[in-house]
Design a protein around this motif. Structure first.
Motif, PDB file in Angstrom:
ATOM      1  N   LYS A  96       0.852  -1.186   0.000  1.00 52.42           N
ATOM      2  CA  LYS A  96       0.000   0.000   0.000  1.00 52.42           C
ATOM      3  C   LYS A  96       0.890   1.239   0.000  1.00 52.42           C
ATOM      4  N   THR A  97       0.589   2.167  -0.887  1.00 54.11           N
ATOM      5  CA  THR A  97       1.332   3.420  -0.942  1.00 54.11           C
ATOM      6  C   THR A  97       0.345   4.574  -1.026  1.00 54.11           C
ATOM      7  N   GLU A  98       0.837   5.758  -0.762  1.00 55.23           N
ATOM      8  CA  GLU A  98       0.015   6.947  -0.900  1.00 55.23           C
ATOM      9  C   GLU A  98       0.681   7.881  -1.896  1.00 55.23           C
ATOM     10  N   GLU A  99      -0.137   8.635  -2.535  1.00 56.08           N
ATOM     11  CA  GLU A  99       0.318   9.599  -3.507  1.00 56.08           C
ATOM     12  C   GLU A  99       1.182  10.660  -2.825  1.00 56.08           C
ATOM     13  N   ASN A 100       2.267  11.077  -3.481  1.00 58.46           N
ATOM     14  CA  ASN A 100       3.076  12.173  -2.962  1.00 58.46           C
ATOM     15  C   ASN A 100       2.283  13.464  -3.009  1.00 58.46           C
ATOM     16  N   VAL A 101       2.449  14.283  -1.988  1.00 57.58           N
ATOM     17  CA  VAL A 101       1.772  15.570  -1.932  1.00 57.58           C
ATOM     18  C   VAL A 101       2.762  16.626  -1.476  1.00 57.58           C
ATOM     19  N   LEU A 102       2.858  17.711  -2.224  1.00 57.56           N
ATOM     20  CA  LEU A 102       3.647  18.880  -1.819  1.00 57.56           C
ATOM     21  C   LEU A 102       2.678  20.041  -1.668  1.00 57.56           C
ATOM     22  N   ILE A 103       2.765  20.734  -0.535  1.00 60.13           N
ATOM     23  CA  ILE A 103       1.865  21.854  -0.278  1.00 60.13           C
ATOM     24  C   ILE A 103       2.698  23.107  -0.081  1.00 60.13           C
ATOM     25  N   LEU A 104       2.486  24.088  -0.932  1.00 57.12           N
ATOM     26  CA  LEU A 104       3.158  25.385  -0.823  1.00 57.12           C
ATOM     27  C   LEU A 104       2.165  26.377  -0.238  1.00 57.12           C
ATOM     28  N   GLU A 105       2.519  26.957   0.907  1.00 56.68           N
ATOM     29  CA  GLU A 105       1.654  27.941   1.559  1.00 56.68           C
ATOM     30  C   GLU A 105       2.256  29.324   1.369  1.00 56.68           C
ATOM     31  N   THR A 106       1.444  30.265   0.861  1.00 53.90           N
ATOM     32  CA  THR A 106       1.920  31.620   0.597  1.00 53.90           C
ATOM     33  C   THR A 106       0.903  32.637   1.123  1.00 53.90           C
ATOM     34  N   ASP A 107       1.353  33.898   1.162  1.00 56.46           N
ATOM     35  CA  ASP A 107       0.462  34.972   1.614  1.00 56.46           C
ATOM     36  C   ASP A 107      -0.030  35.834   0.449  1.00 56.46           C
ATOM     37  N   ALA A 108       0.217  35.380  -0.792  1.00 54.83           N
ATOM     38  CA  ALA A 108      -0.218  36.156  -1.957  1.00 54.83           C
ATOM     39  C   ALA A 108      -0.445  35.239  -3.158  1.00 54.83           C
ATOM     40  N   LEU A 109      -1.478  35.526  -3.911  1.00 59.75           N
ATOM     41  CA  LEU A 109      -1.773  34.750  -5.107  1.00 59.75           C
ATOM     42  C   LEU A 109      -0.653  34.880  -6.132  1.00 59.75           C
ATOM     43  N   ASP A 110      -0.008  36.049  -6.192  1.00 64.18           N
ATOM     44  CA  ASP A 110       1.097  36.254  -7.133  1.00 64.18           C
ATOM     45  C   ASP A 110       2.220  35.248  -6.907  1.00 64.18           C
ATOM     46  N   LYS A 111       2.471  34.890  -5.643  1.00 64.63           N
ATOM     47  CA  LYS A 111       3.517  33.907  -5.332  1.00 64.63           C
ATOM     48  C   LYS A 111       3.119  32.519  -5.844  1.00 64.63           C
ATOM     49  N   CYS A 112       1.836  32.228  -5.820  1.00 59.22           N
ATOM     50  CA  CYS A 112       1.360  30.960  -6.383  1.00 59.22           C
ATOM     51  C   CYS A 112       1.569  30.941  -7.889  1.00 59.22           C
ATOM     52  N   VAL A 113       1.303  32.070  -8.537  1.00 62.20           N
ATOM     53  CA  VAL A 113       1.526  32.180  -9.986  1.00 62.20           C
ATOM     54  C   VAL A 113       3.010  31.989 -10.285  1.00 62.20           C
ATOM     55  N   ASP A 114       3.876  32.657  -9.511  1.00 60.37           N
ATOM     56  CA  ASP A 114       5.322  32.520  -9.710  1.00 60.37           C
ATOM     57  C   ASP A 114       5.781  31.085  -9.508  1.00 60.37           C
ATOM     58  N   ALA A 115       5.227  30.404  -8.496  1.00 66.16           N
ATOM     59  CA  ALA A 115       5.581  29.006  -8.230  1.00 66.16           C
ATOM     60  C   ALA A 115       5.115  28.104  -9.373  1.00 66.16           C
ATOM     61  N   ALA A 116       3.949  28.399  -9.924  1.00 66.50           N
ATOM     62  CA  ALA A 116       3.439  27.619 -11.053  1.00 66.50           C
ATOM     63  C   ALA A 116       4.369  27.748 -12.257  1.00 66.50           C
TER      64      ALA A 116
END
Length: 190
Positions: A96-116
């Motif tokens: 049994k295995t579980e899917e890998n998950v990476l969670i990036l937490e930011t304080d701005a949507l722009d940082k999410c865009v940059d990470a994408a």
């Protein structure tokens, strides 16, 4: 039931959450020592063989891998291992295995865009928001995870590869903006 015949020895079956309910089993219930689990596994394999025409040998060594796909359900891989000799005992094994998950937490949507943009990631991803904070969730395969970590870590706080509890609380308590293709949609904003 989504069936993929990889080769003459390997068959992969993806089951949705609803299909799991129909089989009356959950990921947590999978235990090969339990007769009910074996019944479900053999039923799934038999049905998959009939639908796909695959000829997986069930009488010899068989490796069964069950992977949790989050809300999507599970993936079960059946691999028939060719015998090494005539007297090789029959061995059944469940992993049994579980899917890998990476969670990036930011304080701005722009940082999410940059990470994408920086992440160059093309798999399943989700985006959540709560009180002006954002969590961008990536579901990378195990080979890509370290590279992705290195590319996106500068854009916020990065939470571990298999942080299932944080993912569960995020899914329950945060506002889901996008559940499948967050990176694709964020790239449109760049």
């Amino acid at each position: 039931m989504n069936i993929t015949v990889c080769n003459e020895y390997r068959l992969e079956v993806k089951l949705s959450a609803n299909e799991l309910k129909a089989y009356d089993i959950t990921y947590e219930d999978f235990d090969y020592s339990d007769i009910e689990t074996r019944r479900v596994l053999w039923t799934i394999l038999d049905e998959a063989k009939h639908k796909s025409g695959a000829d997986i040998n069930m009488s010899g060594k068989l490796l069964i891998e069950v992977c949790l796909l989050g809300e999507e359900g599970i993936s079960i891989s059946f691999t028939s291992l060719p015998p090494r000799g005539d007297n090789t005992p029959s061995v059944k094994q469940l992993i049994k295995t579980e899917e890998n998950v990476l969670i990036l937490e930011t304080d701005a949507l722009d940082k999410c865009v940059d990470a994408a943009v920086a992440g160059s990631f093309s798999g399943r991803s989700a985006l959540f928001e709560k009180n002006g904070m954002y969590r961008l969730v990536f579901y990378p395969d195990s080979k890509l995870a370290p590279v992705l970590c290195a590319r996106i870590c500068r854009f916020g706080e990065l939470h571990g590869k298999k942080n299932r509890m944080l993912l569960a609380s995020t899914d329950e308590l945060w506002n889901k903006i996008e559940g499948e293709n967050a990176v694709e949609k964020l790239l449109l904003l760049s």
